[in-house]
Design a protein around this motif. Sequence first.
Motif, mmCIF file in Angstrom:
data_model
loop_
_atom_site.group_PDB
_atom_site.id
_atom_site.type_symbol
_atom_site.label_atom_id
_atom_site.label_comp_id
_atom_site.label_asym_id
_atom_site.label_seq_id
_atom_site.Cartn_x
_atom_site.Cartn_y
_atom_site.Cartn_z
ATOM 1 N N GLU A 3 -77.870 37.771 -41.074
ATOM 2 C CA GLU A 3 -79.232 38.180 -41.406
ATOM 3 C C GLU A 3 -79.420 39.689 -41.224
ATOM 4 O O GLU A 3 -78.945 40.271 -40.249
ATOM 5 C CB GLU A 3 -80.235 37.421 -40.525
ATOM 6 N N GLU A 4 -80.067 40.323 -42.216
ATOM 7 C CA GLU A 4 -80.488 41.731 -42.149
ATOM 8 C C GLU A 4 -79.324 42.678 -41.853
ATOM 9 O O GLU A 4 -79.368 43.484 -40.931
ATOM 10 C CB GLU A 4 -81.605 41.906 -41.118
ATOM 11 N N THR A 5 -78.277 42.578 -42.628
ATOM 12 C CA THR A 5 -77.151 43.494 -42.497
ATOM 13 C C THR A 5 -77.513 44.841 -43.119
ATOM 14 O O THR A 5 -78.119 44.900 -44.189
ATOM 15 C CB THR A 5 -75.916 42.921 -43.204
ATOM 16 N N ASP A 6 -77.160 45.919 -42.434
ATOM 17 C CA ASP A 6 -77.336 47.266 -42.986
ATOM 18 C C ASP A 6 -76.039 47.705 -43.657
ATOM 19 O O ASP A 6 -74.945 47.503 -43.115
ATOM 20 C CB ASP A 6 -77.702 48.259 -41.879
ATOM 21 N N ALA A 51 -78.622 45.509 -49.424
ATOM 22 C CA ALA A 51 -79.393 44.914 -48.327
ATOM 23 C C ALA A 51 -80.365 43.860 -48.849
ATOM 24 O O ALA A 51 -80.521 42.787 -48.244
ATOM 25 C CB ALA A 51 -80.140 46.009 -47.565
ATOM 26 N N LEU A 52 -81.010 44.140 -49.973
ATOM 27 C CA LEU A 52 -81.968 43.184 -50.527
ATOM 28 C C LEU A 52 -81.264 41.918 -51.006
ATOM 29 O O LEU A 52 -81.729 40.802 -50.767
ATOM 30 C CB LEU A 52 -82.743 43.831 -51.688
ATOM 31 N N ASP A 54 -78.402 40.828 -49.895
ATOM 32 C CA ASP A 54 -77.943 40.182 -48.665
ATOM 33 C C ASP A 54 -79.044 39.299 -48.080
ATOM 34 O O ASP A 54 -78.807 38.148 -47.701
ATOM 35 C CB ASP A 54 -77.517 41.253 -47.661
ATOM 36 N N GLN A 55 -80.264 39.814 -48.024
ATOM 37 C CA GLN A 55 -81.390 39.039 -47.496
ATOM 38 C C GLN A 55 -81.689 37.820 -48.358
ATOM 39 O O GLN A 55 -81.978 36.734 -47.852
ATOM 40 C CB GLN A 55 -82.629 39.935 -47.402
ATOM 41 N N TYR A 93 -78.907 35.212 -47.742
ATOM 42 C CA TYR A 93 -79.008 34.624 -46.396
ATOM 43 C C TYR A 93 -80.232 33.721 -46.281
ATOM 44 O O TYR A 93 -80.172 32.652 -45.656
ATOM 45 C CB TYR A 93 -79.072 35.714 -45.330
ATOM 46 N N ALA A 94 -81.340 34.141 -46.888
ATOM 47 C CA ALA A 94 -82.560 33.337 -46.807
ATOM 48 C C ALA A 94 -82.349 31.951 -47.416
ATOM 49 O O ALA A 94 -82.939 30.963 -46.953
ATOM 50 C CB ALA A 94 -83.701 34.057 -47.526
#
Length: 364
Positions: A278-281, A215-216, A218-219, A222-223
Amino acid sequence: MRRVLAEEYAAESVELFMADYGLTVLQPVSVLPSTTEPVSVHNSPAGRAFGAQEPFLEEVDGGSVRVHLPVTVRGDRLGVLSVTLRDDGGARDLVGELADIAEVLGHEVVVAERDTDVYLQARRKDRLTLAAEMQWQLLPGRSCSRPEYELGAQLEPAYAIFGDNFDWSATADRLMLYVTNGMGEGIEASLLTNLAINALRNARRAGLDIEDQAALADQAVYAHYQGRRYLSVLMLEFDLATGRAKVVDAGSPQLLCLRDGVVEHVAFEAQLPLGMFEETDYVVQDFLVRPGDRLVFVSDGVHAAASPKGEVYGDTALARAIQSTRLLPAAEVPRAILRELTGHRGRSVPKDDALVVCLDWRGR
């Protein structure tokens, strides 16, 4: 090393050979301007010592013997130390001592690489592209050996790779393994992979669970890219005592398992690649690896490669290649499978990166 071996063992010559990035030749580390020719990994005495990871003795002219010794650190095969001795009947008795010296030399080379380019330069028979330079610097090694497991990995084309990558890290109780496949080509693919791998390492070193690492990362991706670019990754965290693994499957890398003589594709629940939205779990799945299992991980440059007749390598040819290499050690398997892949494609220059990682599980 040359001076000490000459003084203490009456060595006539001492050469260090480093395995090149493509694992095809052993490159000499010579005192300039003196240079010697590289030797083949496949059909040379030094190559036999490198492949078998055992000392190999070669008779040479003039009544001497040349001892070829693998230079390996924690299972990471760096190269070969070749020592020529006068064969007065006692040279063979020194092989054990020389093997210990070669092991010590390997540790010294790893430390020295922090301060010099000499050994990195010696490994390359051709110039690396900038993207490949970035990718190789990102890797933990090409092989690793512990009582519980053996790991081996290889990337192709070795001197011009783009976005495929692997990473591993071990503690006393766990093994963490990432297999990644970044989109794009050249520098852009390499930058994407560097961002994602370092984000995963940052989360791992902060003590986060595997799903939170994903998750981190991924963020972070994406950022920076806002969904324009993303990275596929297969993440596994093994418990060394039990063989139980936590898995996050975020994209295209594939896993095949050779168990009891049978090759099977291991399918996990597919989740979104890192950085696509954004913010995928991410959700953890479970997998149990047993002593004697061989796990082979491949990128889509391997699995989806097609023959001139359109046969996809991952359909049946990959399973055949895993079967045909079952007697090889884990460190040799990726290179052997990639050679089979080249024959399947029918051309030497691939359209995509190709990554193979082999994990032999012994357990406790």
